[in-house]
Design a protein around this motif. Sequence first.
Motif, PDB file in Angstrom:
ATOM      1  N   ASP A  60       0.824  -1.343  -0.070  1.00  0.00           N
ATOM      2  CA  ASP A  60      -0.045   0.082   0.049  1.00  0.00           C
ATOM      3  C   ASP A  60       0.834   1.254   0.207  1.00  0.00           C
ATOM      4  O   ASP A  60       0.407   2.393   0.466  1.00  0.00           O
ATOM      5  N   GLN A  61       2.067   1.059  -0.511  1.00  0.00           N
ATOM      6  CA  GLN A  61       2.819   2.470  -0.560  1.00  0.00           C
ATOM      7  C   GLN A  61       2.337   3.111  -1.719  1.00  0.00           C
ATOM      8  O   GLN A  61       2.450   2.629  -2.987  1.00  0.00           O
ATOM      9  N   GLU A  62       2.180   4.433  -1.518  1.00  0.00           N
ATOM     10  CA  GLU A  62       1.709   5.297  -2.467  1.00  0.00           C
ATOM     11  C   GLU A  62       2.430   5.306  -3.758  1.00  0.00           C
ATOM     12  O   GLU A  62       1.783   5.271  -4.926  1.00  0.00           O
ATOM     13  N   ALA A  63       3.908   5.388  -3.715  1.00  0.00           N
ATOM     14  CA  ALA A  63       4.593   5.315  -4.913  1.00  0.00           C
ATOM     15  C   ALA A  63       4.309   4.033  -5.705  1.00  0.00           C
ATOM     16  O   ALA A  63       4.250   4.192  -6.997  1.00  0.00           O
TER      17      ALA A  63
ATOM     18  N   VAL B  11       1.638   1.950  -5.529  1.00  0.00           N
ATOM     19  CA  VAL B  11       0.450   1.837  -6.191  1.00  0.00           C
ATOM     20  C   VAL B  11       0.152   2.745  -7.358  1.00  0.00           C
ATOM     21  O   VAL B  11      -0.536   2.375  -8.191  1.00  0.00           O
ATOM     22  N   GLN B  12       0.808   3.935  -7.281  1.00  0.00           N
ATOM     23  CA  GLN B  12       0.841   5.075  -8.504  1.00  0.00           C
ATOM     24  C   GLN B  12       1.470   4.311  -9.740  1.00  0.00           C
ATOM     25  O   GLN B  12       0.983   4.276 -10.860  1.00  0.00           O
TER      26      GLN B  12
ATOM     27  N   TYR C 218      -1.317   1.806 -11.264  1.00  0.00           N
ATOM     28  CA  TYR C 218      -2.112   2.473 -12.041  1.00  0.00           C
ATOM     29  C   TYR C 218      -1.213   3.029 -13.232  1.00  0.00           C
ATOM     30  O   TYR C 218      -1.884   2.985 -14.355  1.00  0.00           O
TER      31      TYR C 218
ATOM     32  N   THR D 108      -6.394  -3.109  -1.013  1.00  0.00           N
ATOM     33  CA  THR D 108      -5.511  -3.742  -0.356  1.00  0.00           C
ATOM     34  C   THR D 108      -5.705  -5.050   0.393  1.00  0.00           C
ATOM     35  O   THR D 108      -6.906  -4.895   0.797  1.00  0.00           O
TER      36      THR D 108
END
Length: 130
Positions: free
Chosen positions: A85-88, A90-91, A94, A103
């Motif tokens: 679930d680390q933002e980078a 996950v981005q 996408y 998650t």
Amino acid sequence: MKIRFAVVDDAAFLRELVKNIVTSAGGTCVGEAANGDEAVALVESTLPDVVFLDMVMPLRNGIETAKVIKELHPEIKIIGCSTIDQEALVQKAYDSGFDDYITKPFSKEQVLESIKKVLPQLGESTHGRT
């Protein structure tokens, strides 16, 4: 919900969990895969509406797998299912073609909401087969 879906995860119990959730809502599972290479072959042979895709798998990770699937079949929706679930990251998912991301651990409601999000016309197979 009349959708055709595939589940890709190296953990058999998670494949089974997603299968149970979506089939209980009326979906049809067209197959399962335990790694990215199997996933690409499965998608080519079954053309699902949605692929539930893990991020961390042997042979080819979720990001690499999503890129290949979207290159071959941009209309197929990809829902990421991962503990990451680390933002980078996950981005990055996408950016590689994921249409939504949930998650682990996830609930039945999260899975069904994600399907509605990526297939707003819900109910119709994009490939005309059920």
